[in-house]
Design a protein around this motif. Structure first.
Motif, PDB file in Angstrom:
ATOM      1  N   HIS A   1      -0.206  28.546  15.886  1.00  0.00           N
ATOM      2  CA  HIS A   1       0.848  29.366  15.305  1.00  0.00           C
ATOM      3  C   HIS A   1       1.124  28.901  13.881  1.00  0.00           C
TER       4      HIS A   1
ATOM      5  N   ARG B   1      11.128  30.430  11.289  1.00  0.00           N
ATOM      6  CA  ARG B   1      10.739  30.855  12.633  1.00  0.00           C
ATOM      7  C   ARG B   1       9.242  30.624  12.827  1.00  0.00           C
ATOM      8  N   GLU B   2       8.843  30.477  14.089  1.00  0.00           N
ATOM      9  CA  GLU B   2       7.433  30.266  14.416  1.00  0.00           C
ATOM     10  C   GLU B   2       6.825  31.567  14.922  1.00  0.00           C
ATOM     11  N   TYR B   3       5.558  31.818  14.544  1.00  0.00           N
ATOM     12  CA  TYR B   3       4.859  33.008  15.038  1.00  0.00           C
ATOM     13  C   TYR B   3       3.418  32.659  15.389  1.00  0.00           C
ATOM     14  N   SER B   4       2.998  33.122  16.544  1.00  0.00           N
ATOM     15  CA  SER B   4       1.621  32.917  16.964  1.00  0.00           C
ATOM     16  C   SER B   4       0.686  33.647  16.018  1.00  0.00           C
TER      17      SER B   4
ATOM     18  N   THR C   1       1.976  38.986  14.678  1.00  0.00           N
ATOM     19  CA  THR C   1       2.557  40.200  15.257  1.00  0.00           C
ATOM     20  C   THR C   1       3.983  39.865  15.675  1.00  0.00           C
ATOM     21  N   VAL C   2       4.936  40.613  15.128  1.00  0.00           N
ATOM     22  CA  VAL C   2       6.356  40.276  15.289  1.00  0.00           C
ATOM     23  C   VAL C   2       7.077  41.411  15.996  1.00  0.00           C
ATOM     24  N   GLU C   3       7.878  41.036  16.994  1.00  0.00           N
ATOM     25  CA  GLU C   3       8.713  42.021  17.685  1.00  0.00           C
ATOM     26  C   GLU C   3      10.142  41.910  17.164  1.00  0.00           C
TER      27      GLU C   3
ATOM     28  N   LEU D   1      14.004  41.836  17.218  1.00  0.00           N
ATOM     29  CA  LEU D   1      15.172  41.632  18.072  1.00  0.00           C
ATOM     30  C   LEU D   1      16.356  42.190  17.310  1.00  0.00           C
TER      31      LEU D   1
ATOM     32  N   ASP E   1      19.470  41.946  17.366  1.00  0.00           N
ATOM     33  CA  ASP E   1      20.523  41.038  16.903  1.00  0.00           C
ATOM     34  C   ASP E   1      19.943  39.760  16.293  1.00  0.00           C
ATOM     35  N   GLY E   2      18.664  39.797  15.967  1.00  0.00           N
ATOM     36  CA  GLY E   2      18.030  38.613  15.384  1.00  0.00           C
ATOM     37  C   GLY E   2      18.299  38.500  13.900  1.00  0.00           C
ATOM     38  N   GLU E   3      17.993  37.322  13.374  1.00  0.00           N
ATOM     39  CA  GLU E   3      18.233  37.055  11.961  1.00  0.00           C
ATOM     40  C   GLU E   3      16.991  37.350  11.119  1.00  0.00           C
ATOM     41  N   VAL E   4      15.829  36.945  11.597  1.00  0.00           N
ATOM     42  CA  VAL E   4      14.602  37.028  10.808  1.00  0.00           C
ATOM     43  C   VAL E   4      13.739  38.239  11.189  1.00  0.00           C
ATOM     44  N   SER E   5      13.586  38.504  12.492  1.00  0.00           N
ATOM     45  CA  SER E   5      12.645  39.551  12.906  1.00  0.00           C
ATOM     46  C   SER E   5      13.016  40.951  12.404  1.00  0.00           C
ATOM     47  N   PRO E   6      14.295  41.318  12.275  1.00  0.00           N
ATOM     48  CA  PRO E   6      14.585  42.642  11.699  1.00  0.00           C
ATOM     49  C   PRO E   6      14.078  42.784  10.265  1.00  0.00           C
TER      50      PRO E   6
ATOM     51  N   SER F   1       0.379  38.166  21.604  1.00  0.00           N
ATOM     52  CA  SER F   1      -0.055  37.750  20.265  1.00  0.00           C
ATOM     53  C   SER F   1      -1.042  36.603  20.294  1.00  0.00           C
TER      54      SER F   1
HETATM   55  C1  LIG Z   1       5.490  28.748  19.290  1.00  0.00           C
HETATM   56  C2  LIG Z   1       6.206  30.074  19.092  1.00  0.00           C
HETATM   57  C3  LIG Z   1       5.483  31.214  18.845  1.00  0.00           C
HETATM   58  C4  LIG Z   1       6.145  32.437  18.679  1.00  0.00           C
HETATM   59  N1  LIG Z   1       5.394  33.550  18.459  1.00  0.00           N
HETATM   60  C5  LIG Z   1       5.995  34.744  18.278  1.00  0.00           C
HETATM   61  C6  LIG Z   1       5.222  35.924  18.038  1.00  0.00           C
HETATM   62  O1  LIG Z   1       3.976  35.900  17.990  1.00  0.00           O
HETATM   63  N2  LIG Z   1       5.910  37.088  17.852  1.00  0.00           N
HETATM   64  C7  LIG Z   1       7.289  37.162  17.901  1.00  0.00           C
HETATM   65  O2  LIG Z   1       7.836  38.257  17.722  1.00  0.00           O
HETATM   66  N3  LIG Z   1       8.046  36.051  18.137  1.00  0.00           N
HETATM   67  C8  LIG Z   1       7.432  34.855  18.309  1.00  0.00           C
HETATM   68  N4  LIG Z   1       8.191  33.727  18.511  1.00  0.00           N
HETATM   69  C9  LIG Z   1       9.665  33.833  18.438  1.00  0.00           C
HETATM   70  C10 LIG Z   1      10.106  33.745  16.960  1.00  0.00           C
HETATM   71  O3  LIG Z   1       9.910  32.421  16.472  1.00  0.00           O
HETATM   72  C11 LIG Z   1      11.575  34.097  16.752  1.00  0.00           C
HETATM   73  O4  LIG Z   1      12.341  33.325  17.651  1.00  0.00           O
HETATM   74  C12 LIG Z   1      11.868  35.573  16.972  1.00  0.00           C
HETATM   75  O5  LIG Z   1      11.180  36.357  15.985  1.00  0.00           O
HETATM   76  C13 LIG Z   1      13.378  35.850  16.869  1.00  0.00           C
HETATM   77  O6  LIG Z   1      13.818  35.430  15.614  1.00  0.00           O
HETATM   78  P1  LIG Z   1      15.107  36.139  14.988  1.00  0.00           P
HETATM   79  O7  LIG Z   1      15.477  35.315  13.790  1.00  0.00           O
HETATM   80  O8  LIG Z   1      14.910  37.588  14.783  1.00  0.00           O
HETATM   81  O9  LIG Z   1      16.186  35.985  16.111  1.00  0.00           O
HETATM   82  P2  LIG Z   1      17.345  34.862  16.196  1.00  0.00           P
HETATM   83  O10 LIG Z   1      18.349  35.083  15.134  1.00  0.00           O
HETATM   84  O11 LIG Z   1      16.713  33.530  16.247  1.00  0.00           O
HETATM   85  O12 LIG Z   1      17.985  35.221  17.582  1.00  0.00           O
HETATM   86  C14 LIG Z   1      17.165  35.247  18.781  1.00  0.00           C
HETATM   87  C15 LIG Z   1      18.042  35.593  19.948  1.00  0.00           C
HETATM   88  O13 LIG Z   1      18.904  34.502  20.224  1.00  0.00           O
HETATM   89  C16 LIG Z   1      20.234  34.960  20.142  1.00  0.00           C
HETATM   90  N5  LIG Z   1      20.999  33.897  19.508  1.00  0.00           N
HETATM   91  C17 LIG Z   1      20.845  33.437  18.257  1.00  0.00           C
HETATM   92  N6  LIG Z   1      21.736  32.440  18.015  1.00  0.00           N
HETATM   93  C18 LIG Z   1      22.444  32.288  19.169  1.00  0.00           C
HETATM   94  C19 LIG Z   1      23.473  31.422  19.565  1.00  0.00           C
HETATM   95  N7  LIG Z   1      24.006  30.500  18.739  1.00  0.00           N
HETATM   96  N8  LIG Z   1      23.951  31.530  20.825  1.00  0.00           N
HETATM   97  C20 LIG Z   1      23.429  32.422  21.661  1.00  0.00           C
HETATM   98  N9  LIG Z   1      22.442  33.274  21.354  1.00  0.00           N
HETATM   99  C21 LIG Z   1      21.957  33.214  20.120  1.00  0.00           C
HETATM  100  C22 LIG Z   1      20.220  36.211  19.315  1.00  0.00           C
HETATM  101  O14 LIG Z   1      21.279  37.051  19.657  1.00  0.00           O
HETATM  102  C23 LIG Z   1      18.897  36.814  19.683  1.00  0.00           C
HETATM  103  O15 LIG Z   1      18.999  37.581  20.859  1.00  0.00           O
HETATM  104  C24 LIG Z   1       7.560  32.505  18.726  1.00  0.00           C
HETATM  105  C25 LIG Z   1       8.294  31.336  18.968  1.00  0.00           C
HETATM  106  C26 LIG Z   1       7.633  30.146  19.158  1.00  0.00           C
HETATM  107  C27 LIG Z   1       8.444  28.905  19.449  1.00  0.00           C
END
Ligand SMILES: Cc1cc2nc3c(=O)[nH]c(=O)nc-3n(C[C@H](O)[C@H](O)[C@H](O)COP(=O)(O)OP(=O)(O)OC[C@H]3O[C@@H](n4cnc5c(N)ncnc54)[C@H](O)[C@@H]3O)c2cc1C
Length: 160
Positions: free
Chosen positions: A45, A60-63, A75-77, A79, A81-86, A128
């Motif tokens: 990753h 964030r980490e991505y495969s 390849t990113v899905e 979320l 309510d996510g911070e980075v993926s949107p 992924s």
């Molecule tokens: C080794 C590895 C490989 C990965 N590979 C992939 C990949 O190939 N593709 C992919 O799409 N993703 C992958 N991921 C996941 C990716 O790293 C991110 O976690 C993902 O994209 C979500 O990030 P985000 O910033 O959008 O969401 P975040 O902001 O991190 O939030 C993720 C979820 O946690 C909840 N959350 C956040 N903070 C809190 C809190 N304090 N309390 C409770 N809940 C909370 C949010 O509401 C949300 O539902 C991988 C992760 C790892 C560890």
């Protein structure tokens, strides 16, 4: 020599986004063009780092979703309510830059002879890291692939 190579992989670098391909409504594949890329193995990753104007950073980490020897892609899905993926799935465009480091991970990588077992056991949620393995073994055993899921990339890799 080996220490230098590891240090290089763990050093952040600015990579240009070569393309953004929409796989489904919530999933994109991002091909990246980092200036220094030592090559990768199936199962590794990379880390992505975004920096806001005020200096706030998020990592964030991505495969890695491309086969060894291919341009590096993730390849990113999205979320909702996510911070980075949107941002990665909705706003990032070809020509933009983002920081990455990698490839990371060396224990759970797959060589051709072992990859077949991986594909047999993989599910829809972890497609992924399977894609590079599929590409190096050259065929895919029967898998159920919903038409609206990113795992359709697996089906696309199956030779006729
Ligand atoms: C080794 C590895 C490989 C990965 N590979 C992939 C990949 O190939 N593709 C992919 O799409 N993703 C992958 N991921 C996941 C990716 O790293 C991110 O976690 C993902 O994209 C979500 O990030 P985000 O910033 O959008 O969401 P975040 O902001 O991190 O939030 C993720 C979820 O946690 C909840 N959350 C956040 N903070 C809190 C809190 N304090 N309390 C409770 N809940 C909370 C949010 O509401 C949300 O539902 C991988 C992760 C790892 C560890």
């Amino acid at each position: 020599m080996e220490t230098t190579a590891v240090r290089g992989r763990l050093t952040w670098q600015a990579a240009t986004v070569a393309s953004v391909t929409r796989e489904t409504a919530s999933v994109v594949t991002i091909e990246l063009d980092p200036p220094h890329w030592p090559g990768h193995r199936a199962g590794q990753h990379l880390d992505v780092r975004l920096t806001a104007d005020d200096g706030y950073t998020a990592e964030r980490e991505y495969s890695i979703a491309s086969a060894p020897g291919e341009p590096v892609a993730i390849t990113v899905e999205r979320l909702e309510d996510g911070e980075v993926s949107p941002y990665l799935t909705g706003e990032l465009r070809a020509g933009d830059e983002l920081e990455l480091r990698g490839p990371v991970g060396g224990y759970f990588v797959w060589e051709p002879v072992r990859a077949e077992n991986l594909v047999h056991g993989s599910d829809q949620q972890s497609c992924s890291p399977c894609h590079p393995a599929v590409m190096i073994i050259g065929h895919v055993p029967a898998v159920h692939v919903p038409p609206d899921h990113a795992a359709s990339r697996l089906a696309a890799a199956r030779p006729a």
